[in-house]
Design an enzyme around this catalytic site. Structure first.
Site, PDB file in Angstrom:
ATOM      1  N   THR A 195     -44.488 -18.335  -4.262  1.00  0.00           N
ATOM      2  CA  THR A 195     -44.268 -19.337  -5.060  1.00  0.00           C
ATOM      3  C   THR A 195     -44.772 -20.820  -4.789  1.00  0.00           C
ATOM      4  O   THR A 195     -44.644 -21.780  -5.477  1.00  0.00           O
ATOM      5  CB  THR A 195     -42.704 -19.567  -5.153  1.00  0.00           C
ATOM      6  OG1 THR A 195     -42.032 -19.524  -3.874  1.00  0.00           O
ATOM      7  CG2 THR A 195     -42.013 -18.126  -5.741  1.00  0.00           C
TER       8      THR A 195
ATOM      9  N   ASN B   5     -39.050 -11.844  11.973  1.00  0.00           N
ATOM     10  CA  ASN B   5     -40.492 -12.200  12.619  1.00  0.00           C
ATOM     11  C   ASN B   5     -40.547 -13.563  12.899  1.00  0.00           C
ATOM     12  O   ASN B   5     -41.316 -13.830  14.097  1.00  0.00           O
ATOM     13  CB  ASN B   5     -41.632 -11.709  11.483  1.00  0.00           C
ATOM     14  CG  ASN B   5     -41.708 -10.374  11.145  1.00  0.00           C
ATOM     15  OD1 ASN B   5     -41.506  -9.716  12.146  1.00  0.00           O
ATOM     16  ND2 ASN B   5     -42.301 -10.047  10.131  1.00  0.00           N
TER      17      ASN B   5
ATOM     18  N   PHE C  29     -42.582 -26.511  -2.159  1.00  0.00           N
ATOM     19  CA  PHE C  29     -42.094 -27.861  -2.503  1.00  0.00           C
ATOM     20  C   PHE C  29     -41.814 -28.495  -1.357  1.00  0.00           C
ATOM     21  O   PHE C  29     -42.029 -29.551  -0.793  1.00  0.00           O
ATOM     22  CB  PHE C  29     -41.164 -27.848  -3.706  1.00  0.00           C
ATOM     23  CG  PHE C  29     -40.271 -28.875  -3.761  1.00  0.00           C
ATOM     24  CD1 PHE C  29     -40.530 -30.148  -4.017  1.00  0.00           C
ATOM     25  CD2 PHE C  29     -38.866 -28.757  -3.918  1.00  0.00           C
ATOM     26  CE1 PHE C  29     -39.755 -31.487  -4.250  1.00  0.00           C
ATOM     27  CE2 PHE C  29     -38.074 -29.876  -3.940  1.00  0.00           C
ATOM     28  CZ  PHE C  29     -38.568 -30.920  -3.936  1.00  0.00           C
TER      29      PHE C  29
ATOM     30  N   ASP D 166     -48.188 -12.946   5.002  1.00  0.00           N
ATOM     31  CA  ASP D 166     -46.803 -12.670   4.407  1.00  0.00           C
ATOM     32  C   ASP D 166     -46.141 -12.495   5.663  1.00  0.00           C
ATOM     33  O   ASP D 166     -46.366 -11.551   6.503  1.00  0.00           O
ATOM     34  CB  ASP D 166     -46.908 -11.202   3.756  1.00  0.00           C
ATOM     35  CG  ASP D 166     -45.587 -10.818   3.292  1.00  0.00           C
ATOM     36  OD1 ASP D 166     -44.653 -11.370   3.342  1.00  0.00           O
ATOM     37  OD2 ASP D 166     -45.583  -9.689   2.445  1.00  0.00           O
ATOM     38  N   VAL D 167     -45.028 -13.361   5.715  1.00  0.00           N
ATOM     39  CA  VAL D 167     -44.282 -13.644   6.952  1.00  0.00           C
ATOM     40  C   VAL D 167     -43.341 -12.117   7.268  1.00  0.00           C
ATOM     41  O   VAL D 167     -42.709 -12.079   8.240  1.00  0.00           O
ATOM     42  CB  VAL D 167     -43.291 -14.498   7.169  1.00  0.00           C
ATOM     43  CG1 VAL D 167     -44.549 -15.869   7.392  1.00  0.00           C
ATOM     44  CG2 VAL D 167     -42.661 -15.166   6.376  1.00  0.00           C
TER      45      VAL D 167
ATOM     46  N   TYR E 293     -30.786 -13.573  -2.745  1.00  0.00           N
ATOM     47  CA  TYR E 293     -30.994 -14.885  -2.220  1.00  0.00           C
ATOM     48  C   TYR E 293     -29.913 -15.218  -1.308  1.00  0.00           C
ATOM     49  O   TYR E 293     -29.972 -15.288  -0.121  1.00  0.00           O
ATOM     50  CB  TYR E 293     -31.184 -16.033  -3.122  1.00  0.00           C
ATOM     51  CG  TYR E 293     -31.723 -17.258  -2.627  1.00  0.00           C
ATOM     52  CD1 TYR E 293     -32.858 -17.303  -1.920  1.00  0.00           C
ATOM     53  CD2 TYR E 293     -30.729 -18.287  -2.991  1.00  0.00           C
ATOM     54  CE1 TYR E 293     -33.203 -18.561  -1.415  1.00  0.00           C
ATOM     55  CE2 TYR E 293     -31.334 -19.524  -2.117  1.00  0.00           C
ATOM     56  CZ  TYR E 293     -32.461 -19.785  -1.622  1.00  0.00           C
ATOM     57  OH  TYR E 293     -32.840 -20.846  -1.198  1.00  0.00           O
TER      58      TYR E 293
END
Ligand code: UDP
Length: 312
Positions: A35, A99, A11, A56-57, A145
Site C-alpha cells: 500500500t 519481528n 502516507f 516484507d516485515v 485489522y
C-alpha cells in the site's frame, strides 16, 4: 541516532521519516509497497542519511549495524485495503510486529508501535479514553485489522514487561494530508476523487456516523513527543473535533464550484457509529494538542489531490 521505520513508504510513514531526518536521525525504511509507494520518499533519494529497502516485515528481518529506534508502522490501514489484503494484514500485525520487536530487542533499541482507534471497535463510550477496552467484532471483516492491532499492543506490552524493551504505543485516529492515495478508498480521498471526476459522491449509510480528522503534521508532532517520552501504555493521538460524514462531505464540496450530487450506499459491516479521541492523556503527558484546523488542513490536502489528479 539510527531509526528503522517499517511501512515508511506509506502516507504517515513518509511524513514521520521527514521529521526524523529533520531531527538528525539516520533512517532506514523497510516496506513491501503493497500500500506504500516509492514516490512518497522520492524527495529523499539523495539524502545520505536515508535508505529505503524493499522488505516484507512479516518475514525474518536482517538489519546490519546499530539501531537506536524501531518504529513499526507497516500495515494496510484503509478499510478497503485491509479487506483486500486480510491475511497480509493479520500477518504484519502479528508476525511482523514480533519481528520488529525482536529487532528492537536484539539491537537494544527503543520501539514504537502505531496502533489505532480501531482497537475501540464500534465504541459504546464517546469520546474514547485509553482505558476503554473496546467493542470489537473479532470475526467481522474489520476484525483482521482491529484484532491484529490489539494483538500487536498485547505483544508490545509483553516485550516491555518480560524483556524490558523500552516500548511506546500510539493509538492513531483518522488522519489526513498530502501523500494519502487518491484511490485508497477512505472517505476523504474518495470524496475528492469523485468531485474531481464529476461522479456522485458516495455516502455510506445515512452519513450520521462521526469521525474526527487530524492533520498529518499534528499527528507526527504527537508521535515524535511520545517517542521521546517515558510512557509505555497506549496514548491516543487525534483531533477531538468530531463531525458527521455528512458535515464532512459538505466541507469538501465547498472547495468545488459545481460539486456532483450525493448518492447513498449501504453502510459497510461493523462501520463504527462514532469515533472521537479523548486526548486528556496526550495533553497532560506530552503537552500536545492539534493546532491545524480542518479548514487549513483541507486546503493543503485538496491542492495536493488536485495536482495528483491532473498528473495521473
Ligand atoms: N465513507 C463514506 N463514503 C465513502 C468512504 C467512506 O460515507 O466513500 C464513510 C465510512 O463508511 C465511514 C467514514 O466515512 O463511516 C470514514 O471511513 P474511512 O474509510 O475513511 O475510515 P474509517 O474511519 O472507517 O476507518
Amino acid at each position: 541516532m539510527r531509526a528503522v521505520v517499517t511501512g515508511g513508504a506509506g502516507f504517515l510513514g513518509s511524513h514521520l521519516c521527514d521529521r526524523l531526518l529533520a531531527e538528525g536521525w539516520e533512517v532506514l525504511v523497510l516496506d513491501n509497497f503493497i500500500t506504500g509507494a516509492k514516490i512518497n520518499l522520492s524527495h529523499l533519494a539523495k539524502n545520505k542519511k536515508f535508505k529505503l529497502q524493499k522488505a516484507d516485515v512479516s518475514k525474518p528481518l536482517k538489519v546490519a549495524g546499530k539501531v537506536g529506534y524501531v518504529l513499526h508502522l507497516a500495515s494496510p490501514a484503509s478499510p478497503p485495503d485491509y479487506l483486500k489484503h486480510p491475511v497480509a494484514t493479520m500477518m504484519v500485525g502479528s508476525v511482523g510486529t514480533r519481528n520488529a520487536l525482536e529487532l528492537a530487542l536484539a539491537k537494544k533499541a527503543k520501539f514504537l508501535l502505531t496502533s489505532t482507534s480501531e482497537c475501540y471497535g464500534d465504541p459504546e463510550v464517546s469520546p474514547q479514553p485509553e482505558e476503554y477496552w473496546g467493542h470489537v467484532n473479532p470475526i467481522g471483516p474489520r476484525g483482521v485489522y482491529d484484532e491484529a492491532k490489539r494483538f500487536s499492543e498485547a505483544l508490545t506490552m509483553a516485550y516491555y514487561r518480560y524483556h524490558g524493551v523500552d516500548t511506546h504505543i500510539v493509538r492513531i485516529f483518522n488522519t489526513y494530508g498530502p501523500r494519502m492515495r487518491l484511490n485508497d478508498g477512505r472517505a476523504l480521498p474518495n470524496f475528492v476523487f469523485q468531485a474531481l471526476s464529476g461522479i456522485p459522491m458516495t455516502i455510506y449509510g445515512d452519513g450520521k456516523q462521526t469521525r474526527s480528522f487530524c492533520y498529518v503534521d499534528d499527528l507526527v508532532e504527537g508521535i515524535y513527543r511520545l517517542m521521546k517520552s517515558d510512557e509505555h501504555l497506549p496514548v491516543n493521538i487525534g483531533n477531538p473535533q468530531e463531525i458527521t460524514i455528512l458535515e464532512f462531505v459538505d466541507r469538501i464540496r465547498k472547495h468545488f464550484t459545481n460539486p456532483p450530487p450525493l448518492v447513498y450506499k449501504p453502510l459497510p459491516e461493523d462501520d463504527p457509529k462514532r469515533r472521537c479521541p479523548d486526548i486528556t492523556k496526550a495533553k497532560r503527558l506530552l503537552k500536545w494538542e492539534p493546532k491545524v484546523s480542518l479548514e487549513e488542513g483541507l486546503k493543503v490536502t485538496m491542492a495536493y489531490f488536485k495536482q495528483v489528479f491532473a498528473n495521473r
